[in-house]
Design a protein around this motif. Structure first.
Motif, PDB file in Angstrom:
ATOM      1  N   GLN A 422       0.854  -1.198   0.000  1.00 63.22           N
ATOM      2  CA  GLN A 422       0.000   0.000   0.000  1.00 63.22           C
ATOM      3  C   GLN A 422       0.886   1.243   0.000  1.00 63.22           C
ATOM      4  O   GLN A 422       1.900   1.284   0.706  1.00 63.22           O
ATOM      5  CB  GLN A 422      -0.915   0.012   1.232  1.00 63.22           C
ATOM      6  CG  GLN A 422      -1.706   1.288   1.444  1.00 63.22           C
ATOM      7  CD  GLN A 422      -2.760   1.504   0.372  1.00 63.22           C
ATOM      8  OE1 GLN A 422      -3.523   0.585   0.059  1.00 63.22           O
ATOM      9  NE2 GLN A 422      -2.800   2.701  -0.198  1.00 63.22           N
ATOM     10  N   LYS A 444      -3.112   8.359   2.940  1.00 70.50           N
ATOM     11  CA  LYS A 444      -3.209   7.038   2.331  1.00 70.50           C
ATOM     12  C   LYS A 444      -3.635   7.175   0.867  1.00 70.50           C
ATOM     13  O   LYS A 444      -4.539   7.945   0.535  1.00 70.50           O
ATOM     14  CB  LYS A 444      -4.232   6.182   3.091  1.00 70.50           C
ATOM     15  CG  LYS A 444      -4.261   4.722   2.665  1.00 70.50           C
ATOM     16  CD  LYS A 444      -5.202   3.928   3.569  1.00 70.50           C
ATOM     17  CE  LYS A 444      -5.192   2.449   3.217  1.00 70.50           C
ATOM     18  NZ  LYS A 444      -6.080   1.669   4.123  1.00 70.50           N
ATOM     19  N   GLN A 445      -2.959   6.437   0.003  1.00 72.38           N
ATOM     20  CA  GLN A 445      -3.267   6.513  -1.431  1.00 72.38           C
ATOM     21  C   GLN A 445      -4.464   5.638  -1.768  1.00 72.38           C
ATOM     22  O   GLN A 445      -4.532   4.477  -1.365  1.00 72.38           O
ATOM     23  CB  GLN A 445      -2.046   6.068  -2.246  1.00 72.38           C
ATOM     24  CG  GLN A 445      -2.240   6.142  -3.747  1.00 72.38           C
ATOM     25  CD  GLN A 445      -0.952   5.909  -4.503  1.00 72.38           C
ATOM     26  OE1 GLN A 445       0.063   6.534  -4.240  1.00 72.38           O
ATOM     27  NE2 GLN A 445      -0.985   4.969  -5.450  1.00 72.38           N
ATOM     28  N   PRO A 446      -5.422   6.161  -2.529  1.00 69.93           N
ATOM     29  CA  PRO A 446      -6.588   5.347  -2.919  1.00 69.93           C
ATOM     30  C   PRO A 446      -6.187   4.301  -3.959  1.00 69.93           C
ATOM     31  O   PRO A 446      -5.110   4.379  -4.551  1.00 69.93           O
ATOM     32  CB  PRO A 446      -7.557   6.372  -3.504  1.00 69.93           C
ATOM     33  CG  PRO A 446      -6.693   7.500  -3.942  1.00 69.93           C
ATOM     34  CD  PRO A 446      -5.530   7.540  -2.996  1.00 69.93           C
ATOM     35  N   ALA A 482      -9.264   8.183   1.389  1.00 65.73           N
ATOM     36  CA  ALA A 482      -8.675   6.900   1.790  1.00 65.73           C
ATOM     37  C   ALA A 482      -8.169   6.924   3.223  1.00 65.73           C
ATOM     38  O   ALA A 482      -7.988   5.878   3.834  1.00 65.73           O
ATOM     39  CB  ALA A 482      -7.541   6.519   0.834  1.00 65.73           C
ATOM     40  N   LEU A 524     -12.266   1.616   5.602  1.00 62.91           N
ATOM     41  CA  LEU A 524     -13.306   2.617   5.386  1.00 62.91           C
ATOM     42  C   LEU A 524     -14.686   2.005   5.637  1.00 62.91           C
ATOM     43  O   LEU A 524     -14.921   0.837   5.296  1.00 62.91           O
ATOM     44  CB  LEU A 524     -13.229   3.156   3.957  1.00 62.91           C
ATOM     45  CG  LEU A 524     -11.965   3.964   3.626  1.00 62.91           C
ATOM     46  CD1 LEU A 524     -11.975   4.351   2.148  1.00 62.91           C
ATOM     47  CD2 LEU A 524     -11.868   5.207   4.495  1.00 62.91           C
TER      48      LEU A 524
END
Length: 525
Positions: A422, A444-446, A482, A524
């Protein structure tokens, strides 16, 4: 050029088409009126360029020959009224160029009325600056003397400071600048109570410099007469790489402003220039939008600005606010481009005619040494750094935090971390000079392909508008759905690389890793 023997001010004689009553301008305006430029063009809303555009490379100016405009074979050029003005004649490729000497000096040196006036004074540089170069060849100090009339715009502008350092510290460039006054003293003529002088100077070497010019091109005979220089690139600078300007007029409260000046454009539209009036020293400077010369150094120097006693000071100067930009003239729209005097009555309009294209972001990486050292430690926790980039905070009219107190750009630096398949972005902003440190931001990267640069550029803009405060949690959730975490770090971040700072650095890394692990395990809803 001409001046009355009873007056120290020099003027340049010009011809305007259509003809105007005024046929001479103050030498202070030299930087604003290149040959054949259309001024106040109504269709474009500003000035327009003229002539054919051509790129050329200069091997060295040592082979150039001085000549008069009268020596140029182009017929209509020889019919003009300035035949005795000095040119440089040289060949580049297959083309023979004729470059008016005053145009080269304009592009190299005449970026403000101040420098134009100083060029006419044989001892001008020594009277304004004390240059000190010690044993370390990579460092130098330039002390601005208390009596100096250097504009605040120049003092607080890193591009202008870089040019000034080049002029003061590079011996060949300095000799070139000082040759202007030497020729003026030896070649001027007195007639009918006036002193006349066809402008002349010795150019610096300009080895391997790339130049973009506009002018009249006769293709059949490969002749080119230069009207205007648009860019000078690959400029070499034989000077130290770190230069400190010590300024008696600098205090911490002028942070982020170009000295005591109003931002380009102001609040009520562009001002009217009235050079029949002298500018006053009692009003703030108005930064004028003028045609810019693109300049690019092959090895740009890093300059900073400090109080003349070497220590930061406290206490704001009355009437100056760090945020916002007020109209210095309180509604007055007339400014003068001459140098301010105690007898002046209108605000000073100071040109900022440099577009510095030098690649210099690497000069500011030292601001993030502790951040990089901390994030390097994350590798022992299974993280891998896959990308990094510095982003200058954008200019936002009415705000100042895109600059550091010394006028240098403020940067956002981010690293993309790979942790358990991730990606995350770890974001830091240079706020070392601030009492309240901005927290480190973890994003956080989607899923899918993702470009961090435009997203963080937008974030940088919001930082400037919010005076270096991260957006609210609601806004961060909207922009980075994210997930995110704010991570505090120690106050004195600059000491983290010292032996005694190792513990603090590890604690900072630990807080980042704990937030990373928590965010990784968060799902999420």
């Amino acid at each position: 050029m001409v001046r009355d023997l009873r007056n120290p001010n020099w003027y340049i004689e010009v011809k305007l088409d259509p003809a105007q009553e005024k046929e001479k301008f103050g030498v202070s305006q030299l930087g604003l009126i290149p040959r054949r430029r259309v001024l106040n063009a109504t269709k474009a809303g500003g000035s327009k360029v003229a002539g054919y555009e051509k790129d050329l490379k200069i091997n060295t100016t040592g082979t150039w020959s001085p000549c008069r405009i009268a020596d140029c074979p182009i017929v209509n050029i020889r019919r003009q009224g300035d035949l005795q003005q000095w040119c440089f004649s040289f060949k580049a490729g297959d083309t023979q160029f004729f470059l008016p000497q005053i145009e080269l000096a304009r592009a190299l040196f005449f970026h403000s009325a101040y420098l134009t006036r100083l060029a006419m004074n044989p001892n001008g540089l020594d009277e304004e600056f004390d240059v000190q170069v010690g044993e370390d060849a990579n460092r130098a100090e330039i002390h601005i003397l208390p009596s100096s009339s250097l504009p605040m715009v120049v003092r607080g502008n890193p591009s202008q400071r870089r040019m000034l350092a080049w002029l003061l510290l590079d011996k060949k460039v300095r000799n070139s600048f000082q040759s202007i006054a030497q020729y003026q003293l030896t070649e001027g003529e007195v007639r009918n109570g006036r002193r006349y002088w066809p402008f002349r100077f010795d150019p610096p070497p300009l080895e391997n410099v790339k130049m973009k010019v506009r002018g009249q091109y006769v293709r059949e005979s490969e002749l080119f007469f230069v009207y205007e220089i648009h860019s000078l690139k690959n400029l070499s600078s034989q000077i130290p790489k770190e230069i400190e300007f010590f300024d008696p007029k600098f205090t911490e409260q002028k942070a982020g402003k170009k000295g005591s000046s109003t931002e380009r454009g102001g609040t009520g539209g562009p001002p009217e220039i009235d050079d029949d009036e002298l500018p006053t020293t009692d009003a703030d400077e108005y930064v004028l939008e003028v045609p810019e010369v693109e300049l690019e150094f092959s090895e740009p120097a890093y300059t900073t600005r400090k109080p003349s006693d070497g220590r930061r000071r406290s206490g704001a100067r009355k009437g100056i606010s760090e945020e916002g930009v007020d109209d210095p003239a309180n509604g007055q729209t007339d400014v003068s481009t001459d140098e301010p005097t105690v007898r002046g009555e209108v605000p000073a309009g100071v040109a900022d005619g440099i577009d510095d294209q030098s690649e210099d972001s690497h000069l500011f990486t030292h601001k993030f040494e502790a951040f990089m050292a901390m994030s390097d430690l994350l590798e022992i926790k299974g993280c891998r750094i896959v990308a990094e980039e510095m982003i200058p905070l954008p200019v936002v009219k009415g705000h100042s935090k895109y600059r550091l107190p010394d006028g240098n750009p403020r940067y956002l630096f981010y690293r993309v971390l790979r942790y358990q398949n991730q990606n995350y972005a770890l974001v830091e902003v240079d706020t070392v000079e601030s009492e309240a440190r901005l927290s480190t931001l973890l994003l956080k990267q989607p899923p899918g392909k993702y470009d961090w640069y435009p997203k963080l550029s937008i974030l940088g803009r919001s930082l400037v508008k919010a005076s270096l405060r991260w957006p609210t949690d609601k806004k961060l959730k909207q922009d980075f759905p994210a997930g995110f975490r704010r991570i505090s770090h120690q106050q004195n971040i600059t000491s983290s690389l010292s032996p005694t700072g190792t513990t603090a650095l590890n604690r900072w890394m630990g807080r980042v890793y704990d937030s990373l692990a928590e965010l990784h395990n968060t799902r999420l809803p």
